[in-house]
Design an enzyme around this catalytic site. Structure first.
Site, PDB file in Angstrom:
ATOM      1  CG  ASP A  25      36.051  42.768  29.116  1.00  0.00           C
ATOM      2  OD1 ASP A  25      36.288  41.638  29.840  1.00  0.00           O
ATOM      3  OD2 ASP A  25      35.213  43.205  28.839  1.00  0.00           O
ATOM      4  NE  ARG A  26      42.980  42.667  23.874  1.00  0.00           N
ATOM      5  CZ  ARG A  26      42.737  41.839  22.652  1.00  0.00           C
ATOM      6  NH1 ARG A  26      43.178  40.873  22.302  1.00  0.00           N
ATOM      7  NH2 ARG A  26      41.745  42.468  21.603  1.00  0.00           N
TER       8      ARG A  26
END
Length: 305
Positions: free
Chosen positions: A137-138
């Protein structure tokens, strides 16, 4: 452009197989074998084209020449920090910073890991096809594998499907967790959302997460844990830990409490896998990023470390 050349000496044990059968056992996909078959001298024996139906004989040397004309031209090279944990001619292992998406998307065209890798390849004067093997995920930091050519991508993707790439995470969660736990709950999309996930016993996909408490901060009521995944569902750790009452602080989707940290404190700490070409066993670890590490000194460390 030639990206990779390999040769295989055919042993008596390998003899009697077709070229395609031999290569498939080496981890080549059918799609890659077709690509090689359609490439001039992509497959050869004694400087002559080797057909995929050729029956191999002992002592023959099968040459494989990987050529790639493709280039990820739509990814804009951008000079961004890129922490390389390991590199050879087949793979790149990077330690991704928190807050960096791995792929360009709407609103993120020039600030992703793909842009940073594109700049790196451009600085070396090399063509570039972006092939991230595992996903983060970011706001999740840590180790991620990038394949540098089609064969590496093919073999590593197969390892991912077969769960042969072992991933270990570190996280900080709310509350005092048990010393060990196994969360075995299916995960599915939350109704009406393309982003949110939830525990879904009717339509969710199987998901299993193991965790161990490393230490506990009584003052802040935070546990520092390590985690190992049997599956790789979207937001698996975040959803699973929240489901048992121990969400990650600072998680804007599942527990937006930013008193201690401004993003979910989740880090891809260790990767163990087999090198896609040499077959060597590889293991990498990456230290905690500063925002997580700044919390850990306040946590009394257990003997598990």
């Amino acid at each position: 452009m030639i990206k990779k050349q390999l040769s295989y000496l055919i042993s008596p044990e390998d003899a009697g197989q077709t070229v395609e059968q031999f290569l498939r056992k080496k981890g080549y996909s059918h799609r890659l074998v077709v690509h090689l078959r359609n490439t001039p001298l992509g497959l050869s024996i004694g400087k002559e084209t080797a057909y995929t139906s050729h029956m191999l004989k002992p002592g023959e040397i099968l040459f494989v020449t990987l050529k790639e004309e493709e280039n990820s031209e739509h990814i804009v090279p951008t000079r961004l920090p890129l922490s390389i944990a390991y590199e050879d001619e087949d793979i790149l292992v990077v330690n991704k910073a928190p807050g960096m998406p791995i792929h360009p998307s709407q609103g993120h065209f020039e600030n992703t890991l793909a842009n940073a890798v594109a700049w790196y390849y451009q600085s070396l004067g090399e063509s570039f096809v972006y092939r991230a093997i595992n996903r983060l995920d970011r706001d999740t930091s840590g180790l991620l594998i990038i394949a540098k050519h089609m064969l590496s991508a093919c073999v590593l993707s197969d390892q991912m499907v077969k769960r042969q790439i072992h991933r270990e995470y570190r996280a900080i969660v709310c509350g005092q967790t048990p010393e060990y736990g196994l969360i075995d709950q299916p995960i599915g999309r939350a109704p009406g959302s393309t982003v949110l996930r939830r525990i879904d016993w009717e339509e969710g996909e199987a998901a299993r997460t193991h965790f161990w408490r490393l230490s506990y901060d009584e003052e802040r009521d935070l546990s520092y844990i390590r985690l190992s995944l049997e599956t790789g569902r979207t937001h698996q750790i975040r959803v699973h830990m929240a489901s048992i009452g121990h969400p990650l602080p600072g998680d804007f989707l599942y527990h937006p409490d930013c008193r201690w940290i401004s993003r979910q404190p989740l880090h891809s700490y260790r990767l163990d896998f087999i090198h896609p070409v040499s077959g060597r066993e590889l293991s990498f670890t990456a230290p905690l990023p500063e925002d997580m590490a700044s919390l850990v000194p306040y946590i009394h460390r257990s003997p598990l470390g």
